[in-house]
Design a protein around this motif. Structure first.
Motif, PDB file in Angstrom:
ATOM      1  N   ASP A   1       4.296   3.264   9.353  1.00 60.97           N
ATOM      2  CA  ASP A   1       2.910   3.677   9.622  1.00 60.97           C
ATOM      3  C   ASP A   1       2.500   4.721   8.590  1.00 60.97           C
ATOM      4  OD1 ASP A   1       2.993   6.567  10.817  1.00 60.97           O
ATOM      5  OD2 ASP A   1       4.492   5.524  12.010  1.00 60.97           O
TER       6      ASP A   1
ATOM      7  N   THR B   1       5.418  10.980   4.429  1.00 59.35           N
ATOM      8  CA  THR B   1       6.627  11.803   4.202  1.00 59.35           C
ATOM      9  C   THR B   1       7.369  11.337   2.954  1.00 59.35           C
ATOM     10  OG1 THR B   1       8.121  10.351   5.454  1.00 59.35           O
ATOM     11  CG2 THR B   1       6.965  12.075   6.711  1.00 59.35           C
TER      12      THR B   1
ATOM     13  N   GLU C   1       1.674   3.420  18.407  1.00 58.68           N
ATOM     14  CA  GLU C   1       1.589   2.750  19.700  1.00 58.68           C
ATOM     15  C   GLU C   1       0.882   1.412  19.444  1.00 58.68           C
ATOM     16  OE1 GLU C   1       2.372   4.464  22.991  1.00 58.68           O
ATOM     17  OE2 GLU C   1       3.167   6.180  21.910  1.00 58.68           O
TER      18      GLU C   1
ATOM     19  N   GLY D   1       9.372   4.122  17.220  1.00 59.93           N
ATOM     20  CA  GLY D   1       9.301   2.874  17.963  1.00 59.93           C
ATOM     21  C   GLY D   1       8.127   2.017  17.526  1.00 59.93           C
TER      22      GLY D   1
ATOM     23  N   ASP E   1       8.994  -1.696  16.547  1.00 56.10           N
ATOM     24  CA  ASP E   1       8.476  -2.788  17.390  1.00 56.10           C
ATOM     25  C   ASP E   1       7.560  -3.708  16.594  1.00 56.10           C
ATOM     26  OD1 ASP E   1       9.905  -1.645  19.385  1.00 56.10           O
ATOM     27  OD2 ASP E   1       8.232  -1.262  20.730  1.00 56.10           O
TER      28      ASP E   1
ATOM     29  N   THR F   1      12.837   7.200  12.493  1.00 53.54           N
ATOM     30  CA  THR F   1      12.538   8.536  11.966  1.00 53.54           C
ATOM     31  C   THR F   1      12.121   9.484  13.092  1.00 53.54           C
ATOM     32  OG1 THR F   1      10.226   7.957  11.569  1.00 53.54           O
ATOM     33  CG2 THR F   1      11.773   7.601   9.736  1.00 53.54           C
TER      34      THR F   1
ATOM     35  N   SER G   1      14.611   1.967  20.125  1.00 52.21           N
ATOM     36  CA  SER G   1      14.162   0.606  19.807  1.00 52.21           C
ATOM     37  C   SER G   1      15.074  -0.059  18.773  1.00 52.21           C
ATOM     38  CB  SER G   1      12.715   0.642  19.293  1.00 52.21           C
ATOM     39  OG  SER G   1      12.282  -0.626  18.922  1.00 52.21           O
TER      40      SER G   1
ATOM     41  N   ILE H   1      13.588  -5.381  22.792  1.00 51.39           N
ATOM     42  CA  ILE H   1      12.211  -5.349  23.301  1.00 51.39           C
ATOM     43  C   ILE H   1      11.230  -4.945  22.206  1.00 51.39           C
ATOM     44  CG2 ILE H   1      10.801  -4.443  25.205  1.00 51.39           C
ATOM     45  CD1 ILE H   1      13.507  -3.044  26.081  1.00 51.39           C
TER      46      ILE H   1
ATOM     47  N   SER I   1      11.236  15.996   9.659  1.00 49.79           N
ATOM     48  CA  SER I   1       9.787  16.191   9.478  1.00 49.79           C
ATOM     49  C   SER I   1       8.963  15.842  10.722  1.00 49.79           C
ATOM     50  CB  SER I   1       9.306  15.376   8.266  1.00 49.79           C
ATOM     51  OG  SER I   1       9.780  14.047   8.364  1.00 49.79           O
ATOM     52  N   GLN I   2       9.616  15.370  11.788  1.00 56.01           N
ATOM     53  CA  GLN I   2       8.865  15.131  13.042  1.00 56.01           C
ATOM     54  C   GLN I   2       8.212  16.435  13.468  1.00 56.01           C
ATOM     55  OE1 GLN I   2      11.016  12.813  16.491  1.00 56.01           O
ATOM     56  NE2 GLN I   2      12.524  13.835  15.241  1.00 56.01           N
TER      57      GLN I   2
ATOM     58  N   VAL J   1       5.739  15.586  18.524  1.00 52.58           N
ATOM     59  CA  VAL J   1       6.419  14.282  18.490  1.00 52.58           C
ATOM     60  C   VAL J   1       7.872  14.455  18.947  1.00 52.58           C
ATOM     61  CG1 VAL J   1       7.172  12.390  16.977  1.00 52.58           C
ATOM     62  CG2 VAL J   1       4.881  13.360  16.709  1.00 52.58           C
TER      63      VAL J   1
ATOM     64  N   PHE K   1      20.401   2.472  28.295  1.00 52.08           N
ATOM     65  CA  PHE K   1      19.263   1.851  28.985  1.00 52.08           C
ATOM     66  C   PHE K   1      19.017   0.428  28.490  1.00 52.08           C
ATOM     67  CE2 PHE K   1      16.176   2.478  25.535  1.00 52.08           C
ATOM     68  CZ  PHE K   1      15.225   1.502  25.803  1.00 52.08           C
TER      69      PHE K   1
ATOM     70  N   PRO L   1      -1.827  11.063  15.485  1.00 50.86           N
ATOM     71  CA  PRO L   1      -3.004  10.770  14.661  1.00 50.86           C
ATOM     72  C   PRO L   1      -4.296  11.189  15.363  1.00 50.86           C
ATOM     73  CG  PRO L   1      -1.513   8.900  14.643  1.00 50.86           C
ATOM     74  CD  PRO L   1      -0.952   9.885  15.629  1.00 50.86           C
TER      75      PRO L   1
ATOM     76  N   HIS M   1       3.979   7.542  24.285  1.00 50.98           N
ATOM     77  CA  HIS M   1       4.895   6.879  25.208  1.00 50.98           C
ATOM     78  C   HIS M   1       5.815   7.857  25.954  1.00 50.98           C
ATOM     79  CE1 HIS M   1       7.641   3.949  26.851  1.00 50.98           C
ATOM     80  NE2 HIS M   1       8.636   4.602  26.287  1.00 50.98           N
TER      81      HIS M   1
HETATM   82  N1  LIG Z   1      11.285  -1.314  21.884  1.00 48.70           N
HETATM   83  C1  LIG Z   1      11.789  -0.394  22.671  1.00 48.70           C
HETATM   84  O1  LIG Z   1      12.901  -0.492  23.152  1.00 48.70           O
HETATM   85  C2  LIG Z   1      10.965   0.812  22.956  1.00 48.70           C
HETATM   86  C3  LIG Z   1      11.469   1.804  23.810  1.00 48.70           C
HETATM   87  C4  LIG Z   1      10.663   2.916  24.051  1.00 48.70           C
HETATM   88  C5  LIG Z   1       9.410   3.031  23.449  1.00 48.70           C
HETATM   89  N2  LIG Z   1       8.938   2.044  22.648  1.00 48.70           N
HETATM   90  C6  LIG Z   1       7.616   2.121  22.006  1.00 48.70           C
HETATM   91  O2  LIG Z   1       7.735   2.967  20.848  1.00 48.70           O
HETATM   92  C7  LIG Z   1       6.462   3.595  20.597  1.00 48.70           C
HETATM   93  C8  LIG Z   1       6.639   5.098  20.469  1.00 48.70           C
HETATM   94  O3  LIG Z   1       7.542   5.374  19.428  1.00 48.70           O
HETATM   95  P1  LIG Z   1       7.988   6.866  19.030  1.00 48.70           P
HETATM   96  O4  LIG Z   1       7.948   7.745  20.203  1.00 48.70           O
HETATM   97  O5  LIG Z   1       9.265   6.716  18.285  1.00 48.70           O
HETATM   98  O6  LIG Z   1       6.837   7.368  18.060  1.00 48.70           O
HETATM   99  P2  LIG Z   1       5.873   6.619  17.025  1.00 48.70           P
HETATM  100  O7  LIG Z   1       6.583   5.601  16.239  1.00 48.70           O
HETATM  101  O8  LIG Z   1       4.680   6.151  17.800  1.00 48.70           O
HETATM  102  O9  LIG Z   1       5.469   7.833  16.082  1.00 48.70           O
HETATM  103  C9  LIG Z   1       4.773   8.937  16.618  1.00 48.70           C
HETATM  104  C10 LIG Z   1       4.109   9.761  15.529  1.00 48.70           C
HETATM  105  O10 LIG Z   1       5.112  10.455  14.795  1.00 48.70           O
HETATM  106  C11 LIG Z   1       4.947  10.231  13.400  1.00 48.70           C
HETATM  107  N3  LIG Z   1       6.307  10.306  12.821  1.00 48.70           N
HETATM  108  C12 LIG Z   1       7.363   9.532  13.124  1.00 48.70           C
HETATM  109  N4  LIG Z   1       8.456   9.944  12.476  1.00 48.70           N
HETATM  110  C13 LIG Z   1       8.077  10.996  11.713  1.00 48.70           C
HETATM  111  C14 LIG Z   1       8.756  11.848  10.819  1.00 48.70           C
HETATM  112  N5  LIG Z   1      10.069  11.750  10.577  1.00 48.70           N
HETATM  113  N6  LIG Z   1       8.037  12.808  10.197  1.00 48.70           N
HETATM  114  C15 LIG Z   1       6.700  12.967  10.442  1.00 48.70           C
HETATM  115  N7  LIG Z   1       6.015  12.206  11.304  1.00 48.70           N
HETATM  116  C16 LIG Z   1       6.696  11.229  11.947  1.00 48.70           C
HETATM  117  C17 LIG Z   1       4.261   8.897  13.276  1.00 48.70           C
HETATM  118  O11 LIG Z   1       3.538   8.800  12.061  1.00 48.70           O
HETATM  119  C18 LIG Z   1       3.346   8.934  14.501  1.00 48.70           C
HETATM  120  O12 LIG Z   1       2.143   9.597  14.196  1.00 48.70           O
HETATM  121  C19 LIG Z   1       5.552   3.215  21.745  1.00 48.70           C
HETATM  122  O13 LIG Z   1       4.727   2.144  21.366  1.00 48.70           O
HETATM  123  C20 LIG Z   1       6.528   2.780  22.824  1.00 48.70           C
HETATM  124  O14 LIG Z   1       5.976   1.908  23.770  1.00 48.70           O
HETATM  125  C21 LIG Z   1       9.711   0.946  22.380  1.00 48.70           C
END
Ligand SMILES: NC(=O)c1ccc[n+]([C@@H]2O[C@H](COP(=O)([O-])OP(=O)(O)OC[C@H]3O[C@@H](n4cnc5c(N)ncnc54)[C@H](O)[C@@H]3O)[C@@H](O)[C@H]2O)c1
Length: 428
Positions: free
Chosen positions: A46, A52, A78, A106, A110, A151, A157, A162, A195-196, A200, A284, A312, A320
């Motif tokens: 994304d 980064t 998402e 994720g 995904d 990251t 995931s 899934i 960097s998260q 986040v 899980f 964003p 999530h």
């Molecule tokens: N497939 C699965 O098993 C599973 C399990 C749980 C959740 N999900 C799904 O995953 C999604 C959520 O994923 P998430 O919580 O990992 O977050 P994400 O992928 O939605 O990222 C969240 C934010 O953090 C930023 N970001 C991510 N890594 C970064 C980094 N290292 N440095 C700076 N910014 C960073 C992204 O740009 C974004 O703005 C949801 O859609 C959820 O439903 C999937």
């Protein structure tokens, strides 16, 4: 409570991808893919992660192995059905690709799963989405290799079968679930997670925590009716192997969660969180999750006007991990009677120095709300914009998640879920 079946299950299953873990592990992806005779790779990410520089670095590093890699940074944070279709169209028109590398949280992983499925198999996205929203078709053709490089420290995931998305027209979150979606290789490099931003780290960390707690308290696998081999599903209920992963994840979170949120440059805390996410994913991904995740789907799908810090700008969303966390304390108060010792043990692992309240069913909810307050998770579903009038629709959304509720250690009615939402309006 759940009645003992006449012919109880005696088998549990365990699946996991190949996994590489450690600082610098992402520098080896080119080598790993070259062993698979891969020539053209699409790196899927994304815009926030792309900023980064990490995805481009991963792509550049493949050139020395004669691999042409292109970065696609159009993932929606998402994912929605529309964003997945756009990513699939892009991959179809610029392909064929020999392999995919997902770099991100994720959302990126995904999206890459959906792209991989729909560029190797016939039909359209809706054909594969779980019933009743989609047709629930299974893939007929093999998928391409998918390397998942998280990251964030959260979803797991990279280990699961899934792909989750919002279906915009129906305001529901649902997914695709099939063993072939599991990445070929998970590369977990804690250096990519520094960097998260704090928001986040907090939300995605609550996802780890709820994965561990929900799979640890999930319905025990022998309490199901015995299945035939063709009836086996990825989520088989808690079992000795998933327990081990969940307990270890809780211990790591106890030591490092608050620190990772407050001190993002703490290498030890970041590595512990990456390890906890991986462990909880292994747990899980096989045992299953239950009420907090089932509630999270309508909370995220029916968002009104909430704009979380560090996500964003300009788009309403309940991330999530946050949407999962908001009803977790009340969900675990509800499931306590099904396995009191597990709820108490989980609280002890998570807060080894906390004094136990007089009433043991309060222990886990107390430990959870203390943590949520400390890391700035909103105080309940009212704080993200819902009111009592929203409860019937939230309940209806949860009750659609029967795949998840099947792993709840207690029978769940509409009234039970309505009570959990009502008590989760404000948590402290
Ligand atoms: N497939 C699965 O098993 C599973 C399990 C749980 C959740 N999900 C799904 O995953 C999604 C959520 O994923 P998430 O919580 O990992 O977050 P994400 O992928 O939605 O990222 C969240 C934010 O953090 C930023 N970001 C991510 N890594 C970064 C980094 N290292 N440095 C700076 N910014 C960073 C992204 O740009 C974004 O703005 C949801 O859609 C959820 O439903 C999937």
């Amino acid at each position: 409570m759940i009645a003992t079946p006449a012919n109880p299950e005696s088998v549990f299953t365990y699946g996991a991808p190949q996994l590489k873990f450690g600082d610098g592990a992402s520098d080896e992806i080119g080598f790993d893919l070259s062993r698979l005779s891969v020539r053209r790779v699409l790196v899927i990410t994304d815009a926030g992660v792309a900023a980064t520089g990490i995805p481009q670095r991963v792509a550049d590093q493949m050139a020395q192995f004669g691999i042409e890699a292109r970065v696609f940074d159009g993932v929606h944070v998402e994912p929605t059905d529309e964003s997945l279709v756009a990513a699939i169209d892009e991959a179809r028109s610029s392909g064929p690709w020999d392999a995919y590398v997902a770099v991100g949280g994720g959302s990126a992983i995904d999206t890459a799963k959906a792209v991989n499925l729909l560029t190797t198999n016939p039909g359209e996205l809706m054909d594969y989405i779980n019933v009743p929203v989609g047709k629930g078709q299974a893939p007929t053709e093999p998928l391409k290799p998918l390397v998942a490089v998280p990251t964030t420290t959260g979803t797991g995931s990279e280990s699961t079968t899934i792909c989750v998305m919002d279906v915009l027209s129906l305001k529901v979150k649902t997914g695709i679930s099939h063993a072939r979606l599991r990445p070929t290789l998970a590369v977990i490099d804690p250096l990519l997670t520094f960097s998260q931003p704090p928001g986040v780290t907090a939300a995605s960390g609550m996802d780890i925590l709820c994965h561990a707690l929900e799979s640890y308290t999930a319905r025990w696998y022998t309490t199901y009716d015995r299945k035939k081999p063709e009836q086996r599903v990825p989520y088989c209920g808690s079992n000795p192997i998933s327990d081990m992963w969940s307990e270890k994840a809780l211990t790591l979170l106890a030591g490092s969660f608050r620190r990772a949120v407050r001190h993002g440059d703490d290498a030890h805390a970041r590595a512990d969180m990456a390890m906890a996410a991986t462990f909880a994913g292994m747990g899980f991904g096989n045992a299953g999750v239950h009420i907090p995740h089932a509630n999270a789907y309508p909370i995220a799908g029916r968002v009104k006007d909430f704009h979380p810090k560090d996500y964003p700008a300009g788009e309403a969303m309940v991330p999530h991990g946050m949407s999962v966390a908001l009803t977790a304390p009340e969900a675990f108060r509800f499931t306590f009677d099904a396995a009191p010792e597990r709820h108490v043990r989980a609280a002890q692992l998570l807060a080894p120095n906390a004094g136990q309240p007089t009433s043991p069913d309060q222990f886990l909810p107390m430990v959870l709300t203390d943590l949520m307050r400390d890391i700035d998770i909103p105080n309940g579903i009212a704080a993200v914009g819902f009111d009592e009038g929203d409860i019937p629709e939230l309940v209806a959304g949860t009750m659609k998640q029967q795949r998840l509720l099947a792993t709840c250690p207690r029978e769940v009615t509409d009234d039970d879920i309505a009570g959990i939402f009502t008590r989760s309006m404000s948590l402290w």
